[in-house]
Design a protein around this motif. Structure first.
Motif, PDB file in Angstrom:
ATOM      1  N   SER A 196       0.497  -1.380   0.258  1.00  0.00           N
ATOM      2  CA  SER A 196      -0.031  -0.241  -0.137  1.00  0.00           C
ATOM      3  C   SER A 196       0.957   1.481  -0.175  1.00  0.00           C
ATOM      4  N   LYS A 197       0.467   2.415  -0.473  1.00  0.00           N
ATOM      5  CA  LYS A 197       1.288   3.581  -0.524  1.00  0.00           C
ATOM      6  C   LYS A 197       0.453   4.558   0.866  1.00  0.00           C
ATOM      7  N   ARG A 198      -0.029   4.024   1.940  1.00  0.00           N
ATOM      8  CA  ARG A 198       0.075   4.208   3.216  1.00  0.00           C
ATOM      9  C   ARG A 198       0.538   4.526   4.461  1.00  0.00           C
ATOM     10  N   ILE A 199       0.925   5.135   4.486  1.00  0.00           N
ATOM     11  CA  ILE A 199       2.109   4.843   6.125  1.00  0.00           C
ATOM     12  C   ILE A 199       1.206   5.008   7.068  1.00  0.00           C
ATOM     13  N   GLU A 200       1.657   3.518   7.879  1.00  0.00           N
ATOM     14  CA  GLU A 200       1.044   3.771   9.677  1.00  0.00           C
ATOM     15  C   GLU A 200       1.732   4.131  10.563  1.00  0.00           C
ATOM     16  N   PRO A 215       3.546   8.822  -1.481  1.00  0.00           N
ATOM     17  CA  PRO A 215       2.883   8.005   0.051  1.00  0.00           C
ATOM     18  C   PRO A 215       1.326   9.064  -0.844  1.00  0.00           C
ATOM     19  N   LEU A 216       0.155   7.912  -0.510  1.00  0.00           N
ATOM     20  CA  LEU A 216      -1.244   8.352  -0.506  1.00  0.00           C
ATOM     21  C   LEU A 216      -1.794   9.371   0.939  1.00  0.00           C
ATOM     22  N   THR A 217      -1.638   8.338   1.836  1.00  0.00           N
ATOM     23  CA  THR A 217      -1.747   8.888   3.180  1.00  0.00           C
ATOM     24  C   THR A 217      -0.608   8.770   3.864  1.00  0.00           C
ATOM     25  N   GLY A 218      -0.480   9.093   5.192  1.00  0.00           N
ATOM     26  CA  GLY A 218       0.098   9.284   6.883  1.00  0.00           C
ATOM     27  C   GLY A 218      -1.033   9.536   7.529  1.00  0.00           C
ATOM     28  N   GLY A 219      -0.458   8.294   8.853  1.00  0.00           N
ATOM     29  CA  GLY A 219      -1.819   8.243  10.137  1.00  0.00           C
ATOM     30  C   GLY A 219      -2.483   8.678   8.981  1.00  0.00           C
ATOM     31  N   GLY A 220      -3.204   7.940   7.943  1.00  0.00           N
ATOM     32  CA  GLY A 220      -4.419   8.057   7.709  1.00  0.00           C
ATOM     33  C   GLY A 220      -4.702   9.418   6.914  1.00  0.00           C
ATOM     34  N   LEU A 221      -4.469  10.600   7.426  1.00  0.00           N
ATOM     35  CA  LEU A 221      -3.799  11.756   6.759  1.00  0.00           C
ATOM     36  C   LEU A 221      -3.836  11.446   4.969  1.00  0.00           C
ATOM     37  N   PRO A 222      -4.451  12.774   3.930  1.00  0.00           N
ATOM     38  CA  PRO A 222      -3.320  12.654   2.258  1.00  0.00           C
ATOM     39  C   PRO A 222      -2.777  13.388   2.835  1.00  0.00           C
ATOM     40  N   VAL A 223      -1.242  13.103   1.667  1.00  0.00           N
ATOM     41  CA  VAL A 223      -0.290  13.801   2.511  1.00  0.00           C
ATOM     42  C   VAL A 223       0.281  14.883   1.078  1.00  0.00           C
ATOM     43  N   GLN A 224       0.555  15.742   1.338  1.00  0.00           N
ATOM     44  CA  GLN A 224       0.778  16.656   0.097  1.00  0.00           C
ATOM     45  C   GLN A 224       2.701  17.454   0.106  1.00  0.00           C
ATOM     46  N   PHE A 225       3.441  17.010  -0.602  1.00  0.00           N
ATOM     47  CA  PHE A 225       5.108  17.526  -0.463  1.00  0.00           C
ATOM     48  C   PHE A 225       5.494  19.038  -0.310  1.00  0.00           C
ATOM     49  N   ARG A 226       6.138  20.292   0.405  1.00  0.00           N
ATOM     50  CA  ARG A 226       5.987  21.041   0.323  1.00  0.00           C
ATOM     51  C   ARG A 226       7.245  22.076   0.615  1.00  0.00           C
ATOM     52  N   THR A 227       8.178  22.472  -0.528  1.00  0.00           N
ATOM     53  CA  THR A 227       9.570  23.554  -0.321  1.00  0.00           C
ATOM     54  C   THR A 227       9.471  24.257  -0.244  1.00  0.00           C
ATOM     55  N   ASP A 228       8.480  25.101   0.594  1.00  0.00           N
ATOM     56  CA  ASP A 228       8.330  26.742   0.925  1.00  0.00           C
ATOM     57  C   ASP A 228       7.244  26.132   2.346  1.00  0.00           C
ATOM     58  N   LYS A 229       8.260  25.935   2.973  1.00  0.00           N
ATOM     59  CA  LYS A 229       7.469  26.392   4.808  1.00  0.00           C
ATOM     60  C   LYS A 229       5.821  27.240   4.964  1.00  0.00           C
ATOM     61  N   ARG A 270     -17.554   8.264   6.632  1.00  0.00           N
ATOM     62  CA  ARG A 270     -16.193   9.052   7.023  1.00  0.00           C
ATOM     63  C   ARG A 270     -15.673  10.091   6.238  1.00  0.00           C
ATOM     64  N   VAL A 271     -15.541  11.670   6.176  1.00  0.00           N
ATOM     65  CA  VAL A 271     -14.291  11.641   5.866  1.00  0.00           C
ATOM     66  C   VAL A 271     -12.718  10.956   5.935  1.00  0.00           C
ATOM     67  N   TYR A 272     -12.382  11.027   4.843  1.00  0.00           N
ATOM     68  CA  TYR A 272     -10.949  10.429   5.529  1.00  0.00           C
ATOM     69  C   TYR A 272     -10.772   8.572   5.607  1.00  0.00           C
ATOM     70  N   ASP A 273     -11.612   8.458   4.810  1.00  0.00           N
ATOM     71  CA  ASP A 273     -12.022   7.078   4.724  1.00  0.00           C
ATOM     72  C   ASP A 273     -11.100   6.751   3.248  1.00  0.00           C
ATOM     73  N   ALA A 274     -11.039   5.056   3.441  1.00  0.00           N
ATOM     74  CA  ALA A 274     -10.261   4.821   2.271  1.00  0.00           C
ATOM     75  C   ALA A 274     -11.143   4.411   1.452  1.00  0.00           C
ATOM     76  N   LEU A 275     -11.019   4.431  -0.324  1.00  0.00           N
ATOM     77  CA  LEU A 275     -11.474   4.426  -1.271  1.00  0.00           C
ATOM     78  C   LEU A 275     -10.956   3.423  -1.810  1.00  0.00           C
ATOM     79  N   SER A 276     -11.355   2.760  -3.053  1.00  0.00           N
ATOM     80  CA  SER A 276     -11.122   2.143  -4.658  1.00  0.00           C
ATOM     81  C   SER A 276     -12.099   2.033  -5.615  1.00  0.00           C
ATOM     82  N   MET A 277     -10.410   1.988  -6.891  1.00  0.00           N
ATOM     83  CA  MET A 277     -11.605   1.852  -7.754  1.00  0.00           C
ATOM     84  C   MET A 277     -10.493   1.246  -9.420  1.00  0.00           C
ATOM     85  N   ASN A 278     -11.157   0.735 -10.260  1.00  0.00           N
ATOM     86  CA  ASN A 278     -11.026   0.470 -11.206  1.00  0.00           C
ATOM     87  C   ASN A 278     -11.240   0.262 -12.214  1.00  0.00           C
TER      88      ASN A 278
END
Length: 462
Positions: A57-61, A113-127, A361-369
């Motif tokens: 998975s791409k989900r970091i636990e 990664p898609l999520t970290g601790g259940g939250l969607p992850v985004q990367f930023r270079t500007d603090k 609930r918001v942040y629940d896991a989903l799938s699509m194919n």
């Protein structure tokens, strides 16, 4: 090291509507062939920061969750030190709903990664850059103060109805209303006075964007042929041995001839098949995306050049972008996903989700194919509704979703069913917002409003 799951071919008798393997693995997958990841990246960590290794998975636990009852929360005691050690060159980490923001000196190549601790992850270079434009906060008075979405109650359809009524009484024709698990985001007409807009609704802050600031995609832009240079599974499943159709196969409209720069050009629209449904008389149909077909209502599979007409639209449900199609006699259909090498067992769709807590609930896991996204994972981002301009409904329930952020386009997934972790159908994909990772789906609960229910088991059209 996180190894993203490879899109693979099916282990079922009729194949799989997932993207074909890349040239490096050959045109067709070979059973038993060792699959390699699309991409990989490394990160430094201490064992105290992760409970178990992520391999499928791409989900970091993490040892703790960043979600509580569908709402984002900070690490225990506000200690972000564990998040700061997850990735190299990390300079900061923030929980800024609806995202976990990891601030780094250099962004790693996709996939992330898609999520970290259940939250969607985004990367930023500007603090200092925020990851999500909530809009402007209203400056008017507070509404529905007797409802406390922050602490005592869950979002539900009754809350949504009351919120819609607030704007009806204010005579403000909003386009959509969504709850992001802690705040509202509402799209308003251009020129609306911000001082008239509620600052808080049901104890949650309300933010606003105008229609010009958050335009919906032009329907014409959703109707083009697949992107050039991208491989899709355009297998004609009606001619496969013991043919059995199912959600996620490629569909298309009839060919339309247009004149461009003085020359005629043929074009057709491509989407994917939805779910098998039955009406109150027990008649069977499948769902398709309304915007993906011409006025003749003909449904082609996989396209008008390679395949054939397999059915016809008999009804369009106002405000939903869902149409109901009857397939040709003798065609078989089942509400079951295709399997993959990684996950040979298909998922039997065992009902429809009301798309609100506790069912979703918001942040629940989903799938699509489907042939456009492949077999991918997703996250519920917001629950709410659009306000239709057609029909007599006050609102149509919708869900904002986010899907994997690799190189696979989800554009074209229109009509595909989106499943929760229990195999229930949450929604039908509508579109992806340009320059954003957010995707809109219409809640399948709307089918019941028009007299349709999901159909179980394998069925043959007559």
């Amino acid at each position: 090291m996180i190894l993203p799951p490879k899109r693979a071919a099916s282990a079922t008798e009729t194949g799989s509507p997932v993207k074909k393997l890349k040239e490096s693995l050959g045109k067709e997958p070979v059973p038993g062939k060792v699959l390699v990841p699309d991409a990989q990246f490394s990160f430094q960590l201490g064992s105290q920061y992760l409970e178990k290794r992520v391999t499928q998975s791409k989900r970091i636990e993490l040892p703790y969750s960043l979600i509580e009852a569908g709402r984002a929360t900070a690490p225990p005691e506000g200690n972000f030190s564990g998040l700061l050690r997850l990735f190299p060159t990390t300079i900061g980490a923030d929980v800024f709903p609806p995202y976990l923001i990891i601030r780094v000196q250099k962004i790693q190549p996709k996939p992330w990664p898609l999520t970290g601790g259940g939250l969607p992850v985004q990367f930023r270079t500007d603090k200092w850059v925020e990851s999500f434009d909530r809009g402007r906060m209203g400056r008017g008075r507070k509404f529905l103060e007797d409802l406390d979405l922050q602490r005592t109650i869950d979002y539900n359809q009754d809350v949504l109805r009351q919120v819609v009524r607030v704007f009806q009484e204010l005579k403000i024709k909003v386009r959509d209303i969504f709850w992001f698990g802690g705040f509202w985001q509402i799209t308003i007409p251009d020129g609306t006075d911000i001082k008239l807009l509620p600052s808080s609704i049901a104890s949650n802050p309300a933010f606003y964007r105008t229609k010009s600031e958050a335009p919906n995609p032009d329907p014409a832009a959703l109707r083009s042929k697949p992107l050039q240079g991208v491989e899709y599974d355009d297998t004609t499943y009606t001619t496969a041995p013991n043919a059995l159709l199912r959600p996620g196969i490629m569909l298309s409209s009839s060919v339309r001839t247009i004149i461009r720069n003085g020359e005629s050009e043929e074009s057709f629209k491509t989407t994917t098949s939805g779910i098998l449904v039955t009406n109150r008389k027990g008649q069977m149909f499948i769902t398709v995306a309304t915007h993906g077909f011409e006025e003749d209502g003909l449904v082609n599979h996989p396209n008008p050049h390679k395949g054939t007409v397999i059915g016809r639209i008999i009804e369009s449900l106002p405000g939903t972008d869902i149409s109901i199609a009857r397939l040709n006699p003798s065609l078989r259909y089942v509400n079951e996903t295709f399997g993959t090498f990684a996950e040979p067992d298909s998922i039997r769709m065992n009902g429809i989700s009301p798309a609100y807590p506790p069912h979703l609930r918001v942040y629940d896991a989903l799938s699509m194919n489907n042939p456009f996204s492949g077999s991918c994972e997703g996250v519920t981002m917001a629950l709410g509704a659009t306000i239709p301009e057609e029909g007599d409904k006050d609102y149509v329930a919708h869900v904002w979703n986010l899907f994997e952020n690799g190189d696979e386009p989800v554009d074209g997934s229109c009509g595909s069913p989106i499943l929760d972790a229990e195999g229930k159908v949450v929604g039908l994909f509508r579109f992806k917002v340009a320059n954003s990772s957010l995707c809109l789906s219409v809640s399948v609960i709307e089918l019941r409003e028009f007299g349709y229910e999901i159909c179980g088991g394998e069925q043959t059209f007559t």
